[in-house]
Structures are given as C-alpha cells and as structure tokens.
Design a protein around this motif. Structure first.
Motif, PDB file in Angstrom:
ATOM      1  N   LEU A 117       0.835  -1.204   0.000  1.00 33.40           N
ATOM      2  CA  LEU A 117       0.000   0.000   0.000  1.00 33.40           C
ATOM      3  C   LEU A 117       0.868   1.252   0.000  1.00 33.40           C
ATOM      4  N   LEU A 118       0.559   2.139  -0.947  1.00 34.38           N
ATOM      5  CA  LEU A 118       1.319   3.376  -1.106  1.00 34.38           C
ATOM      6  C   LEU A 118       0.567   4.550  -0.485  1.00 34.38           C
ATOM      7  N   ILE A 119      -0.649   4.709  -0.889  1.00 32.51           N
ATOM      8  CA  ILE A 119      -1.472   5.843  -0.463  1.00 32.51           C
ATOM      9  C   ILE A 119      -2.913   5.519  -0.818  1.00 32.51           C
ATOM     10  N   ALA A 120      -3.866   6.062  -0.074  1.00 32.86           N
ATOM     11  CA  ALA A 120      -5.278   5.776  -0.339  1.00 32.86           C
ATOM     12  C   ALA A 120      -6.122   7.017  -0.083  1.00 32.86           C
ATOM     13  N   ILE A 121      -7.303   7.047  -0.693  1.00 34.33           N
ATOM     14  CA  ILE A 121      -8.176   8.209  -0.546  1.00 34.33           C
ATOM     15  C   ILE A 121      -9.626   7.749  -0.477  1.00 34.33           C
ATOM     16  N   ARG A 122     -10.445   8.533   0.184  1.00 32.62           N
ATOM     17  CA  ARG A 122     -11.897   8.306   0.192  1.00 32.62           C
ATOM     18  C   ARG A 122     -12.553   9.447  -0.568  1.00 32.62           C
ATOM     19  N   PRO A 123     -13.783   9.249  -1.067  1.00 33.63           N
ATOM     20  CA  PRO A 123     -14.394  10.224  -1.981  1.00 33.63           C
ATOM     21  C   PRO A 123     -14.760  11.569  -1.354  1.00 33.63           C
ATOM     22  N   ASP A 124     -14.587  11.712  -0.040  1.00 34.07           N
ATOM     23  CA  ASP A 124     -14.972  12.982   0.570  1.00 34.07           C
ATOM     24  C   ASP A 124     -13.882  14.047   0.445  1.00 34.07           C
ATOM     25  N   VAL A 125     -12.715  13.664  -0.094  1.00 31.59           N
ATOM     26  CA  VAL A 125     -11.654  14.642  -0.347  1.00 31.59           C
ATOM     27  C   VAL A 125     -11.231  14.555  -1.809  1.00 31.59           C
ATOM     28  N   SER A 126     -10.706  15.657  -2.335  1.00 30.53           N
ATOM     29  CA  SER A 126     -10.333  15.689  -3.751  1.00 30.53           C
ATOM     30  C   SER A 126      -8.842  15.446  -3.962  1.00 30.53           C
ATOM     31  N   GLU A 127      -8.068  15.532  -2.899  1.00 33.07           N
ATOM     32  CA  GLU A 127      -6.637  15.327  -3.049  1.00 33.07           C
ATOM     33  C   GLU A 127      -6.029  14.877  -1.731  1.00 33.07           C
ATOM     34  N   LYS A 128      -5.037  13.997  -1.831  1.00 28.07           N
ATOM     35  CA  LYS A 128      -4.300  13.566  -0.648  1.00 28.07           C
ATOM     36  C   LYS A 128      -2.837  13.447  -1.034  1.00 28.07           C
ATOM     37  N   LYS A 129      -1.979  13.998  -0.196  1.00 30.31           N
ATOM     38  CA  LYS A 129      -0.556  14.006  -0.503  1.00 30.31           C
ATOM     39  C   LYS A 129       0.224  13.346   0.627  1.00 30.31           C
ATOM     40  N   GLU A 130       1.153  12.466   0.239  1.00 34.89           N
ATOM     41  CA  GLU A 130       2.060  11.863   1.206  1.00 34.89           C
ATOM     42  C   GLU A 130       3.445  11.849   0.572  1.00 34.89           C
ATOM     43  N   GLY A 131       4.274  12.768   1.042  1.00 32.33           N
ATOM     44  CA  GLY A 131       5.611  12.875   0.482  1.00 32.33           C
ATOM     45  C   GLY A 131       5.557  13.256  -0.991  1.00 32.33           C
ATOM     46  N   ARG A 132       6.199  12.453  -1.827  1.00 28.51           N
ATOM     47  CA  ARG A 132       6.206  12.734  -3.267  1.00 28.51           C
ATOM     48  C   ARG A 132       4.978  12.177  -3.992  1.00 28.51           C
ATOM     49  N   PHE A 133       4.125  11.487  -3.274  1.00 31.35           N
ATOM     50  CA  PHE A 133       2.971  10.826  -3.891  1.00 31.35           C
ATOM     51  C   PHE A 133       1.685  11.591  -3.583  1.00 31.35           C
ATOM     52  N   THR A 134       0.892  11.846  -4.633  1.00 30.70           N
ATOM     53  CA  THR A 134      -0.367  12.566  -4.487  1.00 30.70           C
ATOM     54  C   THR A 134      -1.457  11.818  -5.239  1.00 30.70           C
ATOM     55  N   ILE A 135      -2.613  11.658  -4.587  1.00 31.23           N
ATOM     56  CA  ILE A 135      -3.796  11.145  -5.284  1.00 31.23           C
ATOM     57  C   ILE A 135      -4.705  12.337  -5.556  1.00 31.23           C
ATOM     58  N   SER A 136      -5.170  12.453  -6.799  1.00 34.75           N
ATOM     59  CA  SER A 136      -6.209  13.419  -7.149  1.00 34.75           C
ATOM     60  C   SER A 136      -7.474  12.634  -7.449  1.00 34.75           C
ATOM     61  N   PHE A 137      -8.596  13.103  -6.898  1.00 39.14           N
ATOM     62  CA  PHE A 137      -9.853  12.356  -7.021  1.00 39.14           C
ATOM     63  C   PHE A 137     -10.937  13.259  -7.578  1.00 39.14           C
ATOM     64  N   ASN A 138     -11.589  12.809  -8.643  1.00 40.71           N
ATOM     65  CA  ASN A 138     -12.678  13.557  -9.266  1.00 40.71           C
ATOM     66  C   ASN A 138     -13.941  12.705  -9.207  1.00 40.71           C
ATOM     67  N   LYS A 139     -14.779  12.980  -8.204  1.00 38.12           N
ATOM     68  CA  LYS A 139     -15.952  12.146  -7.964  1.00 38.12           C
ATOM     69  C   LYS A 139     -16.954  12.222  -9.122  1.00 38.12           C
ATOM     70  N   SER A 140     -17.168  13.406  -9.670  1.00 38.88           N
ATOM     71  CA  SER A 140     -18.168  13.555 -10.739  1.00 38.88           C
ATOM     72  C   SER A 140     -17.738  12.823 -12.002  1.00 38.88           C
ATOM     73  N   ALA A 141     -16.447  12.803 -12.267  1.00 35.97           N
ATOM     74  CA  ALA A 141     -15.938  12.114 -13.451  1.00 35.97           C
ATOM     75  C   ALA A 141     -15.648  10.647 -13.182  1.00 35.97           C
ATOM     76  N   LYS A 142     -15.719  10.240 -11.929  1.00 39.81           N
ATOM     77  CA  LYS A 142     -15.403   8.870 -11.509  1.00 39.81           C
ATOM     78  C   LYS A 142     -14.003   8.490 -11.972  1.00 39.81           C
ATOM     79  N   GLN A 143     -13.071   9.381 -11.653  1.00 36.74           N
ATOM     80  CA  GLN A 143     -11.684   9.149 -12.012  1.00 36.74           C
ATOM     81  C   GLN A 143     -10.778   9.518 -10.841  1.00 36.74           C
ATOM     82  N   PHE A 144      -9.641   8.846 -10.759  1.00 40.93           N
ATOM     83  CA  PHE A 144      -8.636   9.228  -9.796  1.00 40.93           C
ATOM     84  C   PHE A 144      -7.263   8.926 -10.369  1.00 40.93           C
ATOM     85  N   SER A 145      -6.281   9.654  -9.889  1.00 43.68           N
ATOM     86  CA  SER A 145      -4.962   9.505 -10.474  1.00 43.68           C
ATOM     87  C   SER A 145      -3.880   9.590  -9.403  1.00 43.68           C
TER      88      SER A 145
END
Lengths: 114, 115
Positions: free
Chosen positions: B46-74
C-alpha cells in the motif's frame, strides 16, 4: 512485527493434481484474503476469511477453496489443477479494528501447472 | 460495473520528472481508492489511499487526485526516482463489513524511471 508469510514460495504441479498453499497473517490480524495474479487477468479476488468464516468470495470455480484456522492462519486449496491455474497466489491480511480495506500482502506462491 | 480501468499500461519517465497514472471506475458505491506498488518478486504494498470525501491527498512525493463527478482518480509521483521503478496498481472497494478484504484492481502500470 513479521509480515505476511506464504509457503511454499514456488510450486510445480501437473494437470489434475491438487495443491495447498499456506498463509500466516501479521500477528493480530484476523482477516485473510487471497488473490490470484496473472499477466493477462491481473489481480483477482478469490475469497476472504475472518474468524474462521468465509465472508466474501470472488468469481472462481468451486475447485478453489480455502479455510482459516483459530490462530488466523489460512490455507487455500486448488483441486484438479488446470494449465490456466498457473499464477502467483497472494495472501493479504488486515486488522478490522484498523481498516478492513488496508491490506498487507505476502510475497506470494508462484504456482506452475505443467 | 465492478471494473477499474487503468492507464497507461507502461510509462517511461526521466529522473526528476512527474509520473502520472490514471484510473476510472463505474460503480458509484466504491468508497475507498488505494494505490499499491509492486516490485518484482514481491507482493503489492500500500502506497497511499483516498476516500471520496476529499479531492486530493498528498504523502511525500505521492499525491492522489480524485474527481468524484468524473469517476476518475490519479496518482502523481513528483521528482520521480529510479527506485520508483515498479508496477503500480489502482484499486477500489466498497466499505467495511461484508466487503472486507475485497479490492477490485486495475490492470497495472509498469513505471520505468530513467537516470
């Protein structure tokens, strides 16, 4: 804490045989999940056990079965092996008191069916 | 509806560059989106994880971006290093309880960071 331990590391079997794989979860983790990893299908969920009960099952034939013991250790069994069962079988454990979803994986058992 | 689609299949990035891996899902019941990193001969970690109530989560050099309306995350890996060369998997799951332990994984992205 020791990580998830899977044995054996490698296994070679022939078609029609059966195989048993073993998994020891992280100490204190009571949930154990099994996954199959292949280059073509990727990572696919097999089943999950918690407190010796199967809570969740993926879309695999009945030849794939598992069990969990009172010490949380788990085994999975594949009967009547087919060539397509060749894969890396991964076990993961989690602590439901923390998060059911936060999985810690072992290094897997590489099964080759000839 | 249970699928998670991941792209690209492989990615080559120069050292110091930004690596971006994308995932899309259909099932709106998914509420947990982790990223796993796998090195050859090892299980996913496990590197990093996110739940749909936030749009972004950052841990060190790793960032998750979450777009609930588009049903996409990166997943964005900043300042990529050769040691980041591995296979990355996105995943999704439906909460606690009966769905415990069941992750739906994307097909994986093989990242190679060139020195």
């Amino acid at each position: 804490k020791a990580g998830v331990t899977q044995t054996p590391r490698y296994l070679i079997k022939t078609r029609g045989q059966q195989v048993t794989l073993s998994c020891s979860p992280i100490s204190g983790h009571r949930s154990v999940s099994w996954y199959q990893q292949t280059p073509g299908q990727g990572l696919q969920f097999l089943f999950e056990y918690f407190s010796e009960t199967q809570r969740n099952k993926g879309n695999f034939p009945g030849r794939f079965s598992g069990r969990q013991f009172s010490n949380s250790r788990s085994e999975m069994n594949v009967s009547t092996l087919e060539l397509g069962d060749s894969a890396l079988y991964l076990c993961a454990s989690s602590d439901p008191r923390d998060s059911n979803e936060k999985l810690f994986f072992g290094s897997g058992t590489q099964l080759s069916v000839l | 509806q249970q699928q998670v689609k991941q792209s690209p299949q492989s990615l080559i990035v120069q050292k110091g560059g930004i690596s971006i891996i994308n995932c899309a899902y259909e099932n709106t019941a998914f509420d947990y989106f982790p990223w796993y990193q796998q090195f050859p001969g090892k299980g996913p970690a496990l590197l990093i994880a996110i739940r749909p109530d936030v749009s972004e989560k950052k841990e060190g050099r790793f960032t998750i971006s979450f777009n609930k309306s588009a049903k996409q995350f990166s997943l964005h890996i900043m300042d990529s290093q050769p040691g980041d060369s591995a296979t990355y998997f996105c995943a999704a799951s439906i909460g606690e309880g009966n769905q415990g332990g069941k992750l739906i994984f994307g097909q994986g992205t093989e990242l190679s960071v060139k020195p």
